[in-house]
Scaffold this motif. Structure first.
Motif, PDB file in Angstrom:
ATOM      1  N   SER A   1       1.651   8.104   4.494  1.00  0.00           N
ATOM      2  CA  SER A   1       2.274   6.798   4.313  1.00  0.00           C
ATOM      3  C   SER A   1       1.323   5.825   3.632  1.00  0.00           C
ATOM      4  CB  SER A   1       2.697   6.279   5.678  1.00  0.00           C
ATOM      5  OG  SER A   1       3.110   4.962   5.570  1.00  0.00           O
ATOM      6  N   HIS A   2       0.070   5.827   4.071  1.00  0.00           N
ATOM      7  CA  HIS A   2      -0.892   4.906   3.456  1.00  0.00           C
ATOM      8  C   HIS A   2      -1.180   5.297   2.003  1.00  0.00           C
ATOM      9  CE1 HIS A   2      -1.339   2.459   6.815  1.00  0.00           C
ATOM     10  NE2 HIS A   2      -2.320   3.062   7.453  1.00  0.00           N
ATOM     11  N   LEU A   3      -1.099   6.608   1.724  1.00  0.00           N
ATOM     12  CA  LEU A   3      -1.305   7.028   0.326  1.00  0.00           C
ATOM     13  C   LEU A   3      -0.250   6.383  -0.563  1.00  0.00           C
ATOM     14  CD1 LEU A   3      -2.134  10.836   0.516  1.00  0.00           C
ATOM     15  CD2 LEU A   3      -3.567   9.045  -0.392  1.00  0.00           C
ATOM     16  N   ILE A   4       0.997   6.377  -0.094  1.00  0.00           N
ATOM     17  CA  ILE A   4       2.048   5.734  -0.881  1.00  0.00           C
ATOM     18  C   ILE A   4       1.832   4.230  -0.924  1.00  0.00           C
ATOM     19  CG2 ILE A   4       4.481   5.122  -0.899  1.00  0.00           C
ATOM     20  CD1 ILE A   4       5.027   7.749  -1.220  1.00  0.00           C
ATOM     21  N   ALA A   5       1.451   3.672   0.222  1.00  0.00           N
ATOM     22  CA  ALA A   5       1.266   2.218   0.283  1.00  0.00           C
ATOM     23  C   ALA A   5       0.241   1.762  -0.744  1.00  0.00           C
ATOM     24  CB  ALA A   5       0.839   1.809   1.690  1.00  0.00           C
ATOM     25  N   ILE A   6      -0.893   2.431  -0.759  1.00  0.00           N
ATOM     26  CA  ILE A   6      -1.953   2.005  -1.685  1.00  0.00           C
ATOM     27  C   ILE A   6      -1.610   2.417  -3.109  1.00  0.00           C
ATOM     28  CG2 ILE A   6      -4.406   2.154  -2.178  1.00  0.00           C
ATOM     29  CD1 ILE A   6      -4.837   2.776   0.722  1.00  0.00           C
ATOM     30  N   GLY A   7      -1.053   3.624  -3.231  1.00  0.00           N
ATOM     31  CA  GLY A   7      -0.718   4.116  -4.565  1.00  0.00           C
ATOM     32  C   GLY A   7       0.278   3.219  -5.267  1.00  0.00           C
ATOM     33  N   THR A   8       1.369   2.880  -4.564  1.00  0.00           N
ATOM     34  CA  THR A   8       2.366   2.028  -5.216  1.00  0.00           C
ATOM     35  C   THR A   8       1.854   0.600  -5.369  1.00  0.00           C
ATOM     36  OG1 THR A   8       3.388   1.701  -3.073  1.00  0.00           O
ATOM     37  CG2 THR A   8       4.401   3.311  -4.497  1.00  0.00           C
ATOM     38  N   TYR A   9       0.960   0.201  -4.495  1.00  0.00           N
ATOM     39  CA  TYR A   9       0.378  -1.132  -4.654  1.00  0.00           C
ATOM     40  C   TYR A   9      -0.400  -1.195  -5.951  1.00  0.00           C
ATOM     41  CZ  TYR A   9      -1.779  -5.505  -3.168  1.00  0.00           C
ATOM     42  OH  TYR A   9      -2.179  -6.798  -3.083  1.00  0.00           O
ATOM     43  N   GLY A  10      -1.184  -0.127  -6.197  1.00  0.00           N
ATOM     44  CA  GLY A  10      -1.892  -0.064  -7.469  1.00  0.00           C
ATOM     45  C   GLY A  10      -0.918  -0.055  -8.632  1.00  0.00           C
ATOM     46  N   LEU A  11       0.155   0.722  -8.471  1.00  0.00           N
ATOM     47  CA  LEU A  11       1.159   0.836  -9.533  1.00  0.00           C
ATOM     48  C   LEU A  11       1.777  -0.519  -9.838  1.00  0.00           C
ATOM     49  CD1 LEU A  11       2.778   3.005 -11.175  1.00  0.00           C
ATOM     50  CD2 LEU A  11       4.417   2.965  -9.339  1.00  0.00           C
ATOM     51  N   ASP A  12       2.069  -1.274  -8.785  1.00  0.00           N
ATOM     52  CA  ASP A  12       2.697  -2.576  -8.960  1.00  0.00           C
ATOM     53  C   ASP A  12       1.845  -3.505  -9.800  1.00  0.00           C
ATOM     54  OD1 ASP A  12       4.713  -1.777  -7.407  1.00  0.00           O
ATOM     55  OD2 ASP A  12       4.134  -2.884  -5.620  1.00  0.00           O
ATOM     56  N   ILE A  13       0.539  -3.456  -9.562  1.00  0.00           N
ATOM     57  CA  ILE A  13      -0.286  -4.423 -10.276  1.00  0.00           C
ATOM     58  C   ILE A  13      -1.030  -3.780 -11.434  1.00  0.00           C
ATOM     59  CG2 ILE A  13      -0.475  -6.038  -8.354  1.00  0.00           C
ATOM     60  CD1 ILE A  13      -3.089  -4.939  -7.677  1.00  0.00           C
ATOM     61  N   GLY A  14      -0.523  -2.637 -11.883  1.00  0.00           N
ATOM     62  CA  GLY A  14      -0.954  -2.156 -13.190  1.00  0.00           C
ATOM     63  C   GLY A  14      -1.848  -0.930 -13.233  1.00  0.00           C
ATOM     64  N   ALA A  15      -2.133  -0.322 -12.089  1.00  0.00           N
ATOM     65  CA  ALA A  15      -2.984   0.868 -12.117  1.00  0.00           C
ATOM     66  C   ALA A  15      -2.109   2.100 -11.915  1.00  0.00           C
ATOM     67  CB  ALA A  15      -4.047   0.782 -11.031  1.00  0.00           C
ATOM     68  N   PHE A  16      -1.818   2.805 -12.987  1.00  0.00           N
ATOM     69  CA  PHE A  16      -0.877   3.914 -12.871  1.00  0.00           C
ATOM     70  C   PHE A  16      -1.561   5.196 -12.394  1.00  0.00           C
ATOM     71  CE2 PHE A  16       1.978   7.235 -14.540  1.00  0.00           C
ATOM     72  CZ  PHE A  16       3.141   6.813 -13.948  1.00  0.00           C
TER      73      PHE A  16
ATOM     74  N   PHE B   1      -8.713  -4.541  -9.791  1.00  0.00           N
ATOM     75  CA  PHE B   1      -7.930  -4.578  -8.550  1.00  0.00           C
ATOM     76  C   PHE B   1      -8.406  -5.715  -7.655  1.00  0.00           C
ATOM     77  CE2 PHE B   1      -7.055  -3.149  -4.186  1.00  0.00           C
ATOM     78  CZ  PHE B   1      -5.704  -2.864  -4.280  1.00  0.00           C
ATOM     79  N   VAL B   2      -9.721  -5.834  -7.526  1.00  0.00           N
ATOM     80  CA  VAL B   2     -10.277  -6.901  -6.682  1.00  0.00           C
ATOM     81  C   VAL B   2      -9.869  -8.260  -7.230  1.00  0.00           C
ATOM     82  CG1 VAL B   2     -12.396  -7.957  -5.858  1.00  0.00           C
ATOM     83  CG2 VAL B   2     -12.194  -5.481  -5.909  1.00  0.00           C
ATOM     84  N   LYS B   3      -9.950  -8.410  -8.559  1.00  0.00           N
ATOM     85  CA  LYS B   3      -9.599  -9.702  -9.163  1.00  0.00           C
ATOM     86  C   LYS B   3      -8.132 -10.051  -8.921  1.00  0.00           C
ATOM     87  CE  LYS B   3     -13.176 -11.428 -11.324  1.00  0.00           C
ATOM     88  NZ  LYS B   3     -13.603 -12.803 -11.119  1.00  0.00           N
ATOM     89  N   ARG B   4      -7.276  -9.018  -8.934  1.00  0.00           N
ATOM     90  CA  ARG B   4      -5.853  -9.291  -8.747  1.00  0.00           C
ATOM     91  C   ARG B   4      -5.494  -9.598  -7.289  1.00  0.00           C
ATOM     92  NH1 ARG B   4      -1.549  -7.867 -11.943  1.00  0.00           N
ATOM     93  NH2 ARG B   4      -0.435  -9.166 -10.461  1.00  0.00           N
ATOM     94  N   THR B   5      -6.298  -9.094  -6.346  1.00  0.00           N
ATOM     95  CA  THR B   5      -5.861  -9.182  -4.959  1.00  0.00           C
ATOM     96  C   THR B   5      -6.719 -10.100  -4.092  1.00  0.00           C
ATOM     97  OG1 THR B   5      -7.123  -7.195  -4.483  1.00  0.00           O
ATOM     98  CG2 THR B   5      -4.798  -6.910  -4.918  1.00  0.00           C
ATOM     99  N   ALA B   6      -7.974 -10.293  -4.426  1.00  0.00           N
ATOM    100  CA  ALA B   6      -8.813 -11.132  -3.581  1.00  0.00           C
ATOM    101  C   ALA B   6      -8.350 -12.585  -3.660  1.00  0.00           C
ATOM    102  CB  ALA B   6     -10.271 -11.016  -4.003  1.00  0.00           C
ATOM    103  N   ASP B   7      -8.432 -13.273  -2.550  1.00  0.00           N
ATOM    104  CA  ASP B   7      -8.062 -14.700  -2.442  1.00  0.00           C
ATOM    105  C   ASP B   7      -6.574 -14.962  -2.618  1.00  0.00           C
ATOM    106  OD1 ASP B   7     -10.504 -15.895  -1.862  1.00  0.00           O
ATOM    107  OD2 ASP B   7     -11.133 -15.693  -3.943  1.00  0.00           O
ATOM    108  N   ILE B   8      -5.768 -13.929  -2.689  1.00  0.00           N
ATOM    109  CA  ILE B   8      -4.332 -14.106  -2.875  1.00  0.00           C
ATOM    110  C   ILE B   8      -3.646 -13.859  -1.537  1.00  0.00           C
ATOM    111  CG2 ILE B   8      -2.305 -13.321  -4.152  1.00  0.00           C
ATOM    112  CD1 ILE B   8      -4.405 -14.322  -6.021  1.00  0.00           C
ATOM    113  N   GLY B   9      -2.669 -14.651  -1.224  1.00  0.00           N
ATOM    114  CA  GLY B   9      -1.844 -14.407  -0.044  1.00  0.00           C
ATOM    115  C   GLY B   9      -2.625 -14.380   1.247  1.00  0.00           C
ATOM    116  N   VAL B  10      -3.362 -15.441   1.523  1.00  0.00           N
ATOM    117  CA  VAL B  10      -4.221 -15.440   2.707  1.00  0.00           C
ATOM    118  C   VAL B  10      -3.402 -15.676   3.978  1.00  0.00           C
ATOM    119  CG1 VAL B  10      -6.174 -16.565   3.819  1.00  0.00           C
ATOM    120  CG2 VAL B  10      -6.151 -16.265   1.351  1.00  0.00           C
ATOM    121  N   ILE B  11      -3.527 -14.765   4.931  1.00  0.00           N
ATOM    122  CA  ILE B  11      -2.876 -14.927   6.233  1.00  0.00           C
ATOM    123  C   ILE B  11      -3.952 -15.314   7.234  1.00  0.00           C
ATOM    124  CG2 ILE B  11      -1.574 -13.789   8.059  1.00  0.00           C
ATOM    125  CD1 ILE B  11      -0.420 -11.942   6.054  1.00  0.00           C
ATOM    126  N   THR B  12      -3.787 -16.478   7.831  1.00  0.00           N
ATOM    127  CA  THR B  12      -4.771 -16.899   8.819  1.00  0.00           C
ATOM    128  C   THR B  12      -4.433 -16.290  10.171  1.00  0.00           C
ATOM    129  OG1 THR B  12      -3.469 -18.829   9.353  1.00  0.00           O
ATOM    130  CG2 THR B  12      -5.127 -19.098   7.654  1.00  0.00           C
TER     131      THR B  12
END
Lengths: 402, 172, 166
Positions: free
Chosen positions: A137-152, A223-234
């Motif tokens: 499940s996590h493989l899909i989670a991370i894999g598609t997350y990469g896919l979404d933001i441009g890492a095929f 990947f770090v640039k696209r995801t760091a500091d985005i969508g912060v949940i306190t």
């Protein structure tokens, strides 16, 4: 499709979005018209059929409203219409990425009402399969997350390991995706000869490959640039919305049902200190951002491998299922069992009146609860970050809509 | 803390709205009709005071039920005049759970919303309201969540009848 | 190409227009990314390296219906989604094809009896060319469904009314 309407923006235009180091990015005096953009229901990055109505002021999001129900399949109504054992295949289908975990949660809830003991080998096989499925499940989670933001490419690599995992499951239960392997009272059948050594071979390979994925995707500069500091949940937000699983641990809240309310064999596994709970530390940006959640998922895969190895080490021959009749009559009562699904707390609340059919079969889907935070996360982000935020919640629409 | 400890504490701080509790018990060997009850113990609460109760439990230092895991409803049977509201609470600090149950009359299914205490209740209440026809007073966004806006009936009620057709598509 | 180099004179290939156009069409069916439920995961598996739908020229998943030839309805369709499916199908340019993947899209599947919001088969909303059995179908089954669709395209006629279909 977009419609233009004039709205009072919910945040002021000068507020901007926060940057690392406490500064803010200002967007002053950009006079734009508010626009409503429909994302979905058919959109490749919404992980299924979810629709998000985004209200944007230029590039700045001022409001977002998730619309669910495009995959409502009446799982709870079916739960109170079919017999106890007949419902098991339906549990496969709400979180279709982690079907083993769903089987486990439902079986445990019914077993709690019945008050029966599970054979030890069955518990070993259950734990092993649930953890293997967590990896898948996590493989899909991370894999598609990469896919979404441009890492095929990482997506293709991760499917290679997932195919292997699915082949393992196919050998043990005959299905690739919807297993129904974990039954009430044990598991469906024993592992075929040589299966356990194949799992070991999978673990050996996966540990090497995991390093690759970690370097290739999680530590990738883009990947770090696209995801760091985005969508912060306190921390407060996480507790208020009732988030669980990697979403909670991504905000550095130390909570894992496997350790804190142990079920099955996790008591023993914790005593042996066989695994740890990875907690985010805000390494690449603010604590609780999208990168932290992706990182937690990546680290959890390695912890799951440790648990699988523990099971392989300790497993002994024995029976795998108790004497369970075909038509179950469950003693009257009500029980709630929450287990740690890859996405968080998967709860089953079952009510029986002593008959063949449940009175109530409630499913507390972690994705459903976790997704609610989206309305809070989106305002203030940029339009391009929408994808990064939705992807980091790692929803399965089958479970949000059930 | 186990259930008895939690219940004693709830009693001693006089949490609002508590009307009783129920625990699993063995069947009575003399009475053949009594099958006993298995599963979880729960606390019974007055539905009209549920938000106050949840707030009290959230802020109490030794209970600390800061996370609402689930809020749902149950229709026990067609004949029964009451719906159950089931709330599952979780304390991350004290590592304990509590099941809360309210009995809400079907005739006038109106109760206050808990969104001001746990914002996570927002979607759960929306789901309850469309599936059971419960009105949550003070809910910020009382639209349907899973069903279409123009859906007729409340599917999880036991007396629900399946529709014949929807927007020209046959359901049979 | 080294084997054929300078071996032949300039050639003329004779064929009929139907065959040529159909051959072009069936070798580049572009599907739409349209995953609905569990079957979508198997559709993703088909797109990935192990099963590799690219071998059939159908690997270019398009996000927009306006660029797609094939709609693979992979999963359960419910009433809320049905209207959107109809609209997406209408947006696709002709010739367009639809595959109903899995039991749910074919006829409601496990949700047939008690699924009050489930459309009992996507063919009540859009015309379907190929039905694939399974819950979810294996990737090989989807590939077979694609080959069946290719056979159907091969048998169709561009300038005449079709004489026979598969």
């Amino acid at each position: 499709m977009s419609t233009t309407k004039t709205y009072e923006p919910s945040i002021s235009r000068t507020e901007g979005r926060p940057l690392a180091g406490g500064e803010r990015e200002y967007m002053i005096d950009v006079r734009t018209q508010d626009m409503e953009v429909n994302m979905g229901p058919q959109h490749p990055a919404t992980h299924g059929v979810m629709r998000v109505l985004v209200r944007a002021d230029g590039e700045l999001i001022t409001g977002a409203q998730p619309h669910l129900g495009y995959l409502h399949r009446c799982a709870e109504k079916i739960g109170e219409s079919v017999e106890w054992l007949q419902y098991l295949p339906y549990t496969d289908r709400y979180d279709y990425l982690a079907a083993m975990n769903n089987n486990l949660g439902y079986s445990m809830a019914v077993e709690k009402l019945m008050g029966i003991e599970i054979p030890r080998r069955a518990m070993m096989l259950r734990t092993l399969c649930a953890e293997l499925n967590r990896i898948g499940s996590h493989l899909i989670a991370i894999g598609t997350y990469g896919l979404d933001i441009g890492a095929f490419t990482p997506f293709l690599y991760m499917f290679r390991e997932r195919e292997w995992m699915m082949a393992l499951f196919e050998k043990i239960c005959g299905a690739r995706l919807t297993y129904s392997y974990i039954r009430i009272g044990g598991v469906f059948n024993d592992a075929p000869p040589g299966w356990l050594s194949e799992v070991e071979a999978f673990c050996d390979t996966f540990e090497v490959k995991w390093r690759e994925y970690y370097d290739l995707l999680i530590q990738n500069h883009i990947f770090v640039k696209r995801t760091a500091d985005i969508g912060v949940i306190t921390r407060e937000m996480a507790l208020d919305f009732g988030l669980t699983g990697p979403m909670l641990r991504g905000s550095a809240i130390d909570w894992d049902l496997r350790r804190d309310t142990p079920y099955e064999l996790y008591d023993e596994i914790c005593k042996d200190k066989a695994f740890e709970i990875p907690l985010a530390s805000g390494e690449k940006g603010t604590l609780g951002d999208c990168w932290d959640r992706a990182w937690v998922r990546a680290m959890e895969m390695m912890e799951s491998i440790k648990i699988v190895r523990w099971c392989l080490d300790k497993i002994e021959p024995g029976p795998v299922i108790g004497d369970i009749p075909k038509t179950l009559r469950i003693p009257p009562g009500e029980a709630y069992v929450g287990i740690e699904n890859p996405r968080g707390e998967l709860g089953h609340y079952v009510v029986s009146d002593g008959g063949k059919i449940a009175v109530r079969c409630r499913v507390r889907g972690p994705s459903f609860v976790n997704l609610a935070v989206l309305e809070e996360l989106m305002p203030g982000a940029l339009l391009a970050d929408t994808i990064a935020i939705i992807g980091s919640t790692d929803i399965v629409v089958g479970e949000t809509d059930r | 803390m186990n259930f008895q400890g939690i219940y004693d504490r709830i009693r001693s701080i006089q949490a609002p709205g508590v009307t009783g509790m129920d625990e699993p018990r063995e069947p009575n060997p003399q009475d053949k009709k009594d099958k006993g009850r298995s599963g979880d113990p729960y606390v019974l609460v007055d539905p009209q005071r549920l938000p106050e109760f949840l707030e009290c439990l959230r802020d109490d230092p030794s209970l600390k039920f800061e996370l609402m895991a689930d809020l749902t409803a149950t229709d026990p049977s067609k004949e029964d005049g009451y719906l159950w509201i089931n709330v599952q609470l979780l304390s991350l600090v004290r590592k304990h759970r509590l099941a809360v149950k309210c009995l809400l009359p079907k005739e006038n299914a109106v109760m206050p919303s808990s969104v001001s205490v746990h914002r996570g209740a927002q979607w759960a209440e929306r789901e309850c309201s469309e599936m059971y026809g419960i009105t949550f007073e003070g809910h910020p966004d009382p639209r349907n969540i899973l069903l279409p806006e123009d859906w007729i009936g409340h599917p999880l009620r036991k007396d629900y009848e399946f529709p014949e057709e929807y927007h020209g598509i046959s359901c049979k | 190409m080294g084997l054929f180099e300078k071996q032949f004179e300039d050639n003329v290939l004779t064929t009929n227009v139907d065959w040529l156009l159909n051959w072009c069409r069936l070798s580049s069916i572009w599907p739409m990314t349209f995953g609905l439920a569990c079957c979508a995961i198997e559709m993703m598996a088909v797109g990935c390296a192990h099963h590799d739908i690219d071998r059939f020229g159908a690997g270019a998943f398009r996000a927009s219906p306006r660029q797609a030839d094939l709609m693979i309805v992979a999963g359960t369709v419910n009433f809320k989604m049905a209207e959107r499916i109809k609209r997406l199908y209408d947006q696709m340019p002709s010739p367009k094809y639809a595959i109903a993947m899995g039991a749910c899209a074919t006829g409601g599947g496990p949700y047939y009896k008690y699924g009050y919001t489930v459309v009992k088969g996507v063919d009540r909303v859009v015309p379907v060319d190929v039905y694939i059995a399974g819950c979810p179908p294996r990737p090989e089954a989807l590939l077979e469904g694609l080959m069946k669709l290719q056979e159907k395209i091969q048998a169709s006629s561009v300038i005449r009314k079709p004489i026979h279909t598969v």
